[in-house]
Every structure is written in C-alpha cells, then in structure tokens.
Design an enzyme around this catalytic site. Structure first.
Site, PDB file in Angstrom:
ATOM      1  N   ARG A 239       4.538  19.667 -27.998  1.00  0.00           N
ATOM      2  CA  ARG A 239       4.004  18.980 -26.822  1.00  0.00           C
ATOM      3  C   ARG A 239       4.215  19.786 -25.532  1.00  0.00           C
ATOM      4  O   ARG A 239       3.689  19.438 -24.487  1.00  0.00           O
ATOM      5  CB  ARG A 239       4.607  17.581 -26.696  1.00  0.00           C
TER       6      ARG A 239
ATOM      7  N   ASP B  35      20.400  18.791 -17.215  1.00  0.00           N
ATOM      8  CA  ASP B  35      18.963  18.779 -17.526  1.00  0.00           C
ATOM      9  C   ASP B  35      18.118  18.344 -16.314  1.00  0.00           C
ATOM     10  O   ASP B  35      16.920  18.103 -16.447  1.00  0.00           O
ATOM     11  CB  ASP B  35      18.649  17.897 -18.738  1.00  0.00           C
TER      12      ASP B  35
HETATM   13  O1  LIG Z   1      14.091  21.017 -20.531  1.00  0.00           O
HETATM   14  C1  LIG Z   1      14.291  20.142 -21.343  1.00  0.00           C
HETATM   15  O2  LIG Z   1      15.448  19.849 -21.578  1.00  0.00           O
HETATM   16  C2  LIG Z   1      13.283  19.423 -22.015  1.00  0.00           C
HETATM   17  C3  LIG Z   1      11.956  19.336 -21.840  1.00  0.00           C
HETATM   18  C4  LIG Z   1      11.144  20.165 -20.976  1.00  0.00           C
HETATM   19  C5  LIG Z   1      11.266  21.597 -21.231  1.00  0.00           C
HETATM   20  O3  LIG Z   1      12.070  22.042 -21.985  1.00  0.00           O
HETATM   21  C6  LIG Z   1      10.367  22.537 -20.552  1.00  0.00           C
HETATM   22  O4  LIG Z   1       9.489  22.096 -19.825  1.00  0.00           O
HETATM   23  O5  LIG Z   1      10.542  23.733 -20.760  1.00  0.00           O
HETATM   24  C7  LIG Z   1      11.323  18.282 -22.623  1.00  0.00           C
HETATM   25  O6  LIG Z   1      11.851  17.905 -23.678  1.00  0.00           O
HETATM   26  O7  LIG Z   1      10.264  17.783 -22.192  1.00  0.00           O
END
Ligand SMILES: O=C(O)/C=C(\CC(=O)C(=O)O)C(=O)O
EC number: 3.1.1.57
Length: 293
Positions: free
Chosen positions: A128, A246
């Site tokens: 996703r 996070d």
């Molecule tokens: O950063 C995180 O912990 C998790 C994310 C976003 C992500 O990783 C990103 O946009 O690179 C998620 O699960 O949507």
C-alpha cells in the site's frame, strides 16, 4: 492542494508523558513531511500529508524529553531525500537519518548521503506504500553501502517467511521496523512472535524497533496487548532493540495517537532502568553515532 486540504495524522497538542526518558535518549524512528513548498512530495506518493517539518519535530523531541532523532525517509518523498537531509542539517548534530534510494545510486551519491548524516537505507515491502520492491536490486545496493551502514526493512508478518532468503543474503546489519508488524493479540507466544524470534535467532546482527503500539494494537490506548507481547521480546533481545515515536504517524489519521501516551509505553516494554537505557541510548548510539561510543 493547500496544507489544510492534506492529511493530518498527528496530535497537535500531545500530552506530557509521565515517563521521563534517560539523558541522551534517542527517538530512533520518526519522519518529516515537507514543507511541501520547499520539498514537493513524490508523484508516486500514496498519501499526501500536511507539512510536518523539522521545527515541529524538534519541538516534539524537547516536549517528550528526548535528546536526538533518527529521521527515516517516508515513502511520500520517494527517493528524493532532500527534506530528510535538510532536517538532519538543521538538527546541529542531534539527528541522523535513513535514506530511501534508487538502487542504481552511485558511490559518490552514497558518500554524499553519508556526509549529510545518513547511516542506512530502507527497503519498504508494504504494497500500500510502494509500487515495487525489487529484491535483486536491493541486494546489489546493500553490497556496496558506506562502511558502518545498515539496512532497515519494513514488512508485515504475513511475508516474513517469504523474505527469509532475501534477508539471509543481506551482507550488512538489518533493523526491522515495528518488529515486522506481528499480530499482538496473539500474545508473546503467538505464531507471529515465534516466527519473529526465529528470525532474530538466525543472525546476531538483526535489530528491531519495539515501536508502534498504535499501529499494532487496534484496541487502542493503553495498548495492553502490545505491552504484554513486546515486553518479553525486549528483555530477551535487550542488546538489539531500539525505539521511536513514529511521529508524524503516517496514515494514522483515523486513530491519531497521543505521543505522550506513546512514550508512556516505554517502561511497560522495557521494564527496568537498565533495559530502558539500552533501548533508548546505548543501542541506537551504536547504530547511529558509533564514533561517539
Ligand atoms: O513509517 C511508518 O512507520 C509507517 C508507515 C508509513 C511509511 O513507512 C512510509 O510512508 O514510508 C505506514 O505504515 O503507513
């Protein structure tokens, strides 16, 4: 799109945590978004967040009682690390970073990232969030990283076994984001935690982030399933665990966590001052500021 029309995924007035981190504590998983006018998001971005720039991150760091940040390039910025590098530069030595790169990156560009404070690259396997995750190209670039770097891998529990041969072949230390997203409702002896322990047991240089109660425990605060499932893992692998907020919690707009409560999870998963010091200071210092150790 204006700032207000984009996604807000963080609490703008987080509470003050009851827990006080030890001096030198490191928030080793956070991100910056933009600001978009200066650092546009990637055309391939899967979410378009409001601006959450370095000044906001540093104010949060101080509010929560942390000393340093490790800023992980978020997928919404693709492989252009300019926003993350700008935030690291503004932190005056109090931030380092993890980049996301085109695997065809050359040695001079990698050296420039090192100079800018990067200490590793991230491989994201969440469908996703990214269009493709070419394992062969990831392995190739992992073999020619600057000395002392590691790779951060982000995946969900259902593909752990499938990724084992890939991870076995990585020639540098590995840090796993959010413990590979186990189902914490299974408890500490559930199938997901057992599989994750087998992974940790397979190599001494696999580290993990004991992060994201908000993502992993849909029951919501106080995230009791997360606490009971993760505390034994932290105790058993105390020299390989790091921690982070996070913030700004990408994609969590429907269950925005209060960062004060996120910090209050720390003493529930690292249950002694010694464990807390390892998770928040010694371990992330070894990965990100090893020259000071
Ligand atoms: O950063 C995180 O912990 C998790 C994310 C976003 C992500 O990783 C990103 O946009 O690179 C998620 O699960 O949507």
């Amino acid at each position: 799109m204006t700032n207000d029309e984009r996604i807000l995924s963080w609490n703008e007035k987080p509470s003050k945590p009851r827990y006080t981190p030890p001096p030198g504590a490191i928030d080793a998983h956070c991100h910056v978004f933009g600001p978009m006018a200066q650092f546009p998001f990637s055309p391939k971005a899967k979410y378009l967040p409001r601006d959450a720039g370095p000044d906001m991150l540093f104010a949060l760091r101080d509010h929560l009682g942390f000393a340093r940040n490790v800023i992980v390039q978020a997928s919404c910025h693709g492989t252009d690390n300019a926003a993350t590098l700008d935030a690291i530069a503004r932190a005056q030595g109090k931030a380092r970073g993890i980049a996301v790169v085109d695997p065809a990156i050359d040695e001079a560009e990698l050296a420039a990232l090192h100079e800018g404070g990067m200490r590793g690259i991230r491989f994201n396997f969440l469908k996703r969030l990214v269009d493709d995750a070419p394992k062969d190209k990831f392995l190739e670039v992992a073999g020619r990283l600057p000395a002392g770097w590691h790779v951060v891998i982000y995946f969900e529990a259902d593909i752990l076994e499938e990724l084992r041969p890939f991870m076995d072949a990585i020639p540098v230390p590995i840090v796993i984001d959010h413990m590979g997203r186990p189902d914490v409702s299974q408890g500490p002896d559930g199938a997901d935690m057992k599989a994750f322990r087998r992974l940790l047991d397979s190599r001494e240089d696999i580290w993990f982030k004991a992060t994201c109660p908000d993502r992993l425990d849909p029951a919501g605060p106080p995230w009791d399933d997360f606490a009971r499932s993760v505390a034994p893992l932290v105790a058993d692998y105390a020299d390989r665990v790091i921690w982070g907020t996070d913030w700004p919690h990408p994609n969590m707009q429907d269950a925005i966590p209060d960062d004060g409560l996120v910090v209050d999870m720390i003493p529930r998963i690292a249950t002694t001052p010694e464990l807390q010091h390892k998770m928040l200071v010694t371990n992330p210092m070894r990965l990100y500021w090893s020259e000071e150790m």
